[in-house]
Design an enzyme around this catalytic site. Sequence first.
Site, short mmCIF file in Angstrom:
data_model
loop_
_atom_site.label_atom_id
_atom_site.label_comp_id
_atom_site.label_asym_id
_atom_site.label_seq_id
_atom_site.Cartn_x
_atom_site.Cartn_y
_atom_site.Cartn_z
N SER A 1 0.86 -1.19 0.00
CA SER A 1 0.00 0.00 0.00
C SER A 1 0.89 1.23 0.00
CB SER A 1 -0.90 0.02 1.24
OG SER A 1 -1.57 1.26 1.39
N TYR B 1 -2.63 -0.98 10.20
CA TYR B 1 -2.61 -1.24 8.75
C TYR B 1 -1.31 -0.75 8.12
CZ TYR B 1 -4.08 -1.22 3.86
OH TYR B 1 -4.16 -1.44 2.50
#
Length: 252
Positions: A140, A153
């Site tokens: 990401s 995350y």
Amino acid sequence: MSERLKGKIGIVTGAGSGIGRACAIALASEGARVALVGRRRDRVEEVARKIGDSAFAIPADVSKTSEVSRLIDGTVSHFGRLNFLLNNAGVLHIGNAEQITEEQWDHTFNVNVRAVWQLSRAALPHMRKVGGGSIINVASTLGVVGARNRAAYATSKGAVVLLTKSMAVDHGHENVRVNAICPGFVETDLTAAVIGRAPDPAAVRRERTAAHPIGRLGRPEDIAGLVVYLASDESSWVTGAVLPVDGGYLAV
């Protein structure tokens, strides 16, 4: 049908929706045969039906160690070998370091990091048998930069980035390439849930869109082209790379 991936056998995790679904369809359209892995049987079987004979569904939870060998062995048993692995399955729990619970932290790392490690480790012997392979990890942009309320995350995706680089160094001499893709904000079921939980979803959508210089949020298909390239022999000298596909998010 194109033959860029003719003869290639691969696994796609998180294949039932979003980025995984789009990538599985794109890989098959370029000639690959793919095992589709996901927790929801109905979803992965629907994608397998859409693709046809070059795909088969393996319902599995990649966070469970007992499932990893089963899905790797099942793929090799069905197709005969393994050339690439797309580690795409992921989860997102929202919160800062104080708000995230131990259960959420452990769940994030079990799916986003531990499963990537275990699947890659299990795939390596099969890739050696065919003279090499390609491991593609979906990280990401938040594995490169931080963000509010993404303590678990972002940390997990940063771990994926460094696992990618470490494995690239360790296994390059075996002709096993390991690369990471860093998507920006892509419209999937996961991100729709994030927007939907906000007090003002429309305002969040405007804010997220404005953060991407190209002027729109991503689509799953925006990621699929790079996955096809990394699975193919066209990328035979690409390893250890961390490649943003983010509408310019990291350029700001």
